[in-house]
Design a protein around this motif. Structure first.
Motif, PDB file in Angstrom:
ATOM      1  N   SER A 139      85.493 106.952  -7.683  1.00 64.18           N
ATOM      2  CA  SER A 139      85.660 106.054  -6.550  1.00 64.18           C
ATOM      3  C   SER A 139      85.581 106.888  -5.290  1.00 64.18           C
ATOM      4  O   SER A 139      86.234 107.936  -5.193  1.00 64.18           O
ATOM      5  N   ALA A 140      84.795 106.426  -4.349  1.00 66.41           N
ATOM      6  CA  ALA A 140      84.722 107.124  -3.070  1.00 66.41           C
ATOM      7  C   ALA A 140      86.037 107.039  -2.318  1.00 66.41           C
ATOM      8  O   ALA A 140      86.247 107.772  -1.351  1.00 66.41           O
ATOM      9  N   GLN A 141      86.938 106.175  -2.763  1.00 72.13           N
ATOM     10  CA  GLN A 141      88.225 106.032  -2.101  1.00 72.13           C
ATOM     11  C   GLN A 141      89.234 107.081  -2.547  1.00 72.13           C
ATOM     12  O   GLN A 141      90.237 107.293  -1.870  1.00 72.13           O
ATOM     13  N   THR A 142      89.001 107.740  -3.688  1.00 72.59           N
ATOM     14  CA  THR A 142      89.981 108.706  -4.197  1.00 72.59           C
ATOM     15  C   THR A 142      89.288 109.979  -4.673  1.00 72.59           C
ATOM     16  O   THR A 142      89.308 110.303  -5.864  1.00 72.59           O
ATOM     17  N   CYS A 317      70.123 114.488 -10.184  1.00 71.88           N
ATOM     18  CA  CYS A 317      70.670 113.231  -9.668  1.00 71.88           C
ATOM     19  C   CYS A 317      71.859 113.515  -8.756  1.00 71.88           C
ATOM     20  O   CYS A 317      71.968 112.937  -7.663  1.00 71.88           O
ATOM     21  N   PHE A 318      72.734 114.400  -9.198  1.00 69.53           N
ATOM     22  CA  PHE A 318      73.903 114.737  -8.381  1.00 69.53           C
ATOM     23  C   PHE A 318      73.477 115.327  -7.042  1.00 69.53           C
ATOM     24  O   PHE A 318      73.978 114.929  -5.992  1.00 69.53           O
ATOM     25  N   ALA A 319      72.557 116.294  -7.078  1.00 62.11           N
ATOM     26  CA  ALA A 319      72.150 116.965  -5.843  1.00 62.11           C
ATOM     27  C   ALA A 319      71.506 115.989  -4.863  1.00 62.11           C
ATOM     28  O   ALA A 319      71.792 116.006  -3.667  1.00 62.11           O
ATOM     29  N   GLN A 320      70.620 115.146  -5.375  1.00 60.23           N
ATOM     30  CA  GLN A 320      69.928 114.210  -4.490  1.00 60.23           C
ATOM     31  C   GLN A 320      70.913 113.286  -3.785  1.00 60.23           C
ATOM     32  O   GLN A 320      70.852 113.088  -2.571  1.00 60.23           O
ATOM     33  N   GLU A 321      71.843 112.718  -4.553  1.00 53.84           N
ATOM     34  CA  GLU A 321      72.774 111.767  -3.946  1.00 53.84           C
ATOM     35  C   GLU A 321      73.791 112.474  -3.059  1.00 53.84           C
ATOM     36  O   GLU A 321      74.207 111.949  -2.030  1.00 53.84           O
ATOM     37  N   GLN A 338      80.165 110.053  -3.994  1.00 59.22           N
ATOM     38  CA  GLN A 338      78.952 109.249  -4.105  1.00 59.22           C
ATOM     39  C   GLN A 338      78.021 109.819  -5.171  1.00 59.22           C
ATOM     40  O   GLN A 338      77.398 109.079  -5.943  1.00 59.22           O
ATOM     41  N   ALA A 339      77.914 111.149  -5.235  1.00 60.77           N
ATOM     42  CA  ALA A 339      77.040 111.783  -6.216  1.00 60.77           C
ATOM     43  C   ALA A 339      77.559 111.580  -7.636  1.00 60.77           C
ATOM     44  O   ALA A 339      76.782 111.386  -8.571  1.00 60.77           O
ATOM     45  N   ARG A 340      78.885 111.617  -7.813  1.00 60.33           N
ATOM     46  CA  ARG A 340      79.445 111.348  -9.139  1.00 60.33           C
ATOM     47  C   ARG A 340      79.080 109.934  -9.596  1.00 60.33           C
ATOM     48  O   ARG A 340      78.702 109.712 -10.757  1.00 60.33           O
ATOM     49  N   LEU A 341      79.211 108.998  -8.702  1.00 61.70           N
ATOM     50  CA  LEU A 341      78.884 107.618  -9.047  1.00 61.70           C
ATOM     51  C   LEU A 341      77.411 107.464  -9.388  1.00 61.70           C
ATOM     52  O   LEU A 341      77.039 106.658 -10.249  1.00 61.70           O
ATOM     53  N   SER A 345      76.100 106.035 -12.860  1.00 61.44           N
ATOM     54  CA  SER A 345      75.278 104.823 -12.884  1.00 61.44           C
ATOM     55  C   SER A 345      74.009 104.984 -13.704  1.00 61.44           C
ATOM     56  O   SER A 345      73.326 103.996 -13.982  1.00 61.44           O
ATOM     57  N   THR A 346      73.680 106.211 -14.110  1.00 60.34           N
ATOM     58  CA  THR A 346      72.538 106.418 -15.002  1.00 60.34           C
ATOM     59  C   THR A 346      72.958 106.329 -16.466  1.00 60.34           C
ATOM     60  O   THR A 346      72.225 106.790 -17.348  1.00 60.34           O
ATOM     61  N   ASP A 347      74.137 105.740 -16.733  1.00 61.83           N
ATOM     62  CA  ASP A 347      74.702 105.622 -18.077  1.00 61.83           C
ATOM     63  C   ASP A 347      75.009 106.985 -18.683  1.00 61.83           C
ATOM     64  O   ASP A 347      74.947 107.172 -19.894  1.00 61.83           O
ATOM     65  N   ASN A 348      75.356 107.941 -17.842  1.00 57.81           N
ATOM     66  CA  ASN A 348      75.721 109.278 -18.300  1.00 57.81           C
ATOM     67  C   ASN A 348      77.211 109.297 -18.611  1.00 57.81           C
ATOM     68  O   ASN A 348      78.028 108.874 -17.801  1.00 57.81           O
ATOM     69  N   ASP A 349      77.568 109.849 -19.774  1.00 61.25           N
ATOM     70  CA  ASP A 349      78.936 109.684 -20.256  1.00 61.25           C
ATOM     71  C   ASP A 349      79.981 110.508 -19.502  1.00 61.25           C
ATOM     72  O   ASP A 349      80.977 109.973 -19.026  1.00 61.25           O
ATOM     73  N   VAL A 350      79.777 111.814 -19.367  1.00 59.65           N
ATOM     74  CA  VAL A 350      80.829 112.639 -18.776  1.00 59.65           C
ATOM     75  C   VAL A 350      80.341 113.630 -17.725  1.00 59.65           C
ATOM     76  O   VAL A 350      81.168 114.290 -17.081  1.00 59.65           O
ATOM     77  N   GLU A 351      79.038 113.771 -17.527  1.00 55.75           N
ATOM     78  CA  GLU A 351      78.573 114.832 -16.635  1.00 55.75           C
ATOM     79  C   GLU A 351      78.929 114.592 -15.173  1.00 55.75           C
ATOM     80  O   GLU A 351      78.860 115.530 -14.365  1.00 55.75           O
ATOM     81  N   TRP A 352      79.326 113.392 -14.816  1.00 57.27           N
ATOM     82  CA  TRP A 352      79.803 113.142 -13.451  1.00 57.27           C
ATOM     83  C   TRP A 352      81.065 113.954 -13.156  1.00 57.27           C
ATOM     84  O   TRP A 352      81.410 114.174 -11.996  1.00 57.27           O
ATOM     85  N   GLY A 353      81.759 114.420 -14.210  1.00 56.75           N
ATOM     86  CA  GLY A 353      82.960 115.225 -14.019  1.00 56.75           C
ATOM     87  C   GLY A 353      82.703 116.717 -13.984  1.00 56.75           C
ATOM     88  O   GLY A 353      83.636 117.492 -13.785  1.00 56.75           O
TER      89      GLY A 353
END
Length: 735
Positions: A139-142, A317-321, A338-341, A345-353
């Motif tokens: 969340s961009a809020q936290t 994807c992370f770098a671009q966003e 925003q980049a994590r989201l 949103s590409t249906d990636n399981d855990v790499e946003w972390g």
């Protein structure tokens, strides 16, 4: 009307030691005051390592939501949240969220971990709040940031285009070859349009020595430094290093502190991109020892690093966003969210972390550029080639600004050493029935790796494509602000009981698979000599190396530290062991000394150019040093188990009179001092920058004489990979 970039209130959460393995969590500042709680981490030691390994594994194909890895992330993250945000801390957090929402703002969670560097490896980015029904960082809020509160304020630098970037390519001849030419080409191609529009200039630094870097920075004001090369962790110095080159083209290991000192006075330098492995790794006792952390301490207010290996797709994807959000005027932490989201949103399981944000800029806002400085549009004509290093360029911008460099982006390279699973439960090797091959004669020095060397040509630092994209998008973000993979799994092995208490794994005759192997950071060996007398006086200035990774058996509380030295004659080691009950091994079976109390190590030539299927070489050996039943100490039980390249294992060895070792009891255990002549090892004579490979282990015996547990400096040391030197830790001789 365009959306307004988020603004934040701060929730400052500090963790400090609480005693008895617990921690004290204190909310230092928040919209709803202060709070505190006593915390016990839900996972530590081997359990935490297991979580990290599973979350960090790289896999090919689709990383779908709902995968076992995401379920593990949710389970671990929920336990972590419940432990840390317990009682008053949790109440304060929820009330602060409500207050931030009433004010139309987000709530920035700033973790302060300076007093507990051992918690740096905890993947805090997977905190899961069951009451909110989501991962906190999604969340961009936290946003969650690792906050380093340093005394100097961060002031923005007023600059005007073009942004000038110094591109340093380091490819030492005695380290694994990198496909640097391809990466340089990608970077130049990614920036070609920006170069043509007068927004950026790229100056290559063909020879990446510190002298050339210093001269280039003296002759021209740069806003960015992009480094391509190797990185590692020097256990002797106790910090992260980057491998620059010396005048002979060999590796010159440069600490983050020394690099930061070199860069500190160049006030226009705003950016460092470190495309090198382990750029963010740090000591467990010094939160500023990693390369990225040292640069932050020297004045850079934000670092984005990767705590696990990351796939090219997710990284791009992370770098671009991330940089697109910066271009929209978002502060660094909001851009990270925003980049994590975007990855999620590409249906990636855990790499946003996987990305980690280190921050010392209070509001995360970086550049301040006059609106009139933005070019109206691209000029006509084809792109121009990059100017050579040191060539005259546009007038330097921003000299009068007092600010410090704001962003370091550390891009992961290849499989992260922290992500490989520890294969196999037991380090022991059963005696081989084959004949004793003896000690091999000294072979000629191995040839230097070349760019076409087979084993490493396909394992260059990753992701190369991300480097160019990240740098290009950062420049776009800078200008826009004017307007406002699986880790290797060992092959199955046969097991047989060594005793009623601990199973023994027989070393395999086939290599682990797949062929690609994660690299470990360098372990430094100090230049010096030791007299093997059981006294540690000459070791006082040698930095201890912890050897507390549980690799076999159970946790028994035994702990060890190692100190390493070498001269032209021998390799020296000092092991200091904490062990409450001393149980010597059976002196009638010296080749099985690892079953009793004592220390051991594998030692051989450098393995960095090997592939996973390459078994032991004629000059690899397993050196064993068991304590004896003499109450006051004395000569240790010494045995050398040589390699058997035919069977990819170590054979039953015998005592070697040329290897010296003594042991001495101490107040809480014992120490062992060792000298192994290079002539015994068959390894070519040492020189500054000399590479070898080793693991350093300590055994703890059970009351019945069986092995109770083994700890190592190498978390991946096991019977399954004991005879495959590419898995061993690379040693680097200092000075």
């Amino acid at each position: 009307m365009p959306a307004r970039p988020p603004d934040y209130l701060d929730f400052d959460l500090e963790l400090t030691p609480g005693g008895d393995g617990s921690y004290h969590a204190a909310v230092l500042a928040s919209p709803k005051g202060e709070a505190s709680a006593r915390v016990r981490m839900p996972a530590a030691g081997a359990d935490l390592e297991n979580v990290i390994l599973k979350l960090g594994r790289t896999r090919s194909g689709v990383r779908a939501l709902g995968s076992p890895q995401q379920q593990l992330a949710r389970s671990f993250g929920s336990s972590l949240y419940d432990a840390v945000f317990a009682g008053e801390v949790g109440t304060c957090f929820r009330r602060s969220l409500d207050q931030a929402e009433q004010e139309g703002k987000g709530l920035r969670v700033r973790l302060r971990l300076a007093d507990v560097p051992e918690l740096a490896d905890v993947p805090w980015e997977f905190l899961y709040a069951a009451g909110l029904g989501r991962f906190v960082v999604l969340s961009a809020q936290t946003p969650i940031v690792r906050y380093l509160d340093l005394p100097r304020e961060v002031d923005p630098l007023t600059v005007s285009p073009p942004l000038r970037v110094l591109l340093a390519v380091s490819a030492p001849r005695n380290l694994p070859p990198l496909d640097t030419a391809a990466e340089v080409t990608r970077i130049q191609a990614a920036l070609a349009d920006l170069v043509a529009r007068g927004l950026v200039v790229v100056d290559p630094l063909p020879t990446a020595t510190l002298a050339q870097l210093r001269r280039a920075l003296r002759r021209q004001d740069y806003h960015g430094l992009h480094v391509i090369g190797h990185g590692g962790f020097d256990a002797v110095a106790g910090g992260g290093v980057l491998a620059f080159e010396d005048e002979q083209g060999m590796a010159h290991l440069v600490s983050g502190e020394n690099l930061g000192t070199l860069l500190h006075d160049h006030r226009t330098l705003r950016l460092a991109v470190l495309n090198a492995c382990e750029g963010a790794r740090q000591s467990r006792t010094d939160p500023f020892s990693g390369v990225a952390q040292s640069l932050v301490r020297q004045g850079l207010p934000a670092v984005v690093a990767m705590q696990f290996e990351i796939t090219d797709t997710a990284a791009t994807c992370f770098a671009q966003e991330f940089y697109a959000a910066l271009a929209d005027g978002y502060p660094v932490d909001a851009a990270t969210a925003q980049a994590r989201l975007a990855v999620f949103s590409t249906d990636n399981d855990v790499e946003w972390g996987t990305p980690v944000l280190y921050l010392r800029a209070r509001d995360g806002r970086i550049f301040q550029v006059p609106a009139a400085a933005s070019p109206a549009g691209p000029p006509a004509g084809p792109p121009q080639p990059p100017a050579p290093a040191g060539a005259p360029g546009p007038a330097p911008a921003g000299r009068s600004a007092p600010g410090r460099p704001p962003i370091v982006v550390t891009i992961p390279a290849g499989p992260d050493p922290g992500t490989a699973p520890s294969p196999g439960p037991d380090p022991g090797t059963a005696p081989s029935p084959g004949p004793h091959p003896g000690t091999a004669p000294t072979p000629p020095p191995p040839p230097r790796p070349t760019p076409s060397a087979r084993p490493w040509s396909g394992r260059r630092l990753r992701p190369l494509a991300l480097a160019g994209a990240a740098l290009a998008l950062l420049v776009v973000g800078y200008v826009a602000l004017n307007r406002v993979g699986d880790a290797p799994t060992p092959a199955p092995t046969a097991t047989r009981p060594a005793s009623p208490s601990v199973p023994t794994t027989v070393a395999p005759s086939v290599p682990p698979t797949p062929a690609d192997v994660p690299r470990l950071g360098f372990v430094g060996v100090a230049r010096g000599s030791a007299t093997v007398d059981g006294r540690a006086g000459e070791w006082a200035k040698v930095t201890p190396i912890p050897g507390n990774e549980l690799v076999a058996g159970r946790e028994t509380g035994v702990r060890a530290t190692w100190r390493l030295m070498a001269d032209d004659t021998a390799f020296y080691a000092l092991a200091e062991v904490r062990d409450a009950a001393l149980r010597p091994p059976d002196p009638r079976q010296p080749s099985q000394a690892w079953r009793g109390d004592g220390v051991s190590f594998e030692l051989g030539p450098s393995g960095v150019a090997l592939a996973a299927e390459d078994g032991p070489r004629s000059n690899d050996a397993h050196y064993l040093f068991g304590i004896t039943d003499q109450e006051q100490g004395g000569p240790a039980l010494v045995c050398v188990n040589p390699s058997d390249p035919r069977n990819r294992t170590f054979v039953s060895g015998s005592p070697n009179q040329r290897v010296s070792a003594v042991w001495r009891p101490t107040a809480d255990g014992y120490l062992v001092e060792i000298a192994v002549p290079w002539a015994v090892t068959g390894i070519p004579g040492p020189y500054a920058g000399h590479m070898a490979s080793a693991n350093f282990d300590v055994s703890d015996a059970a009351p019945d004489g069986a092995l109770a547990g083994m700890h190592s400096t190498n978390p991946r040391r096991s019977a399954a990979v004991q005879a495959f030197p590419v898995y061993w830790q690379p040693l680097f001789l200092d000075g």
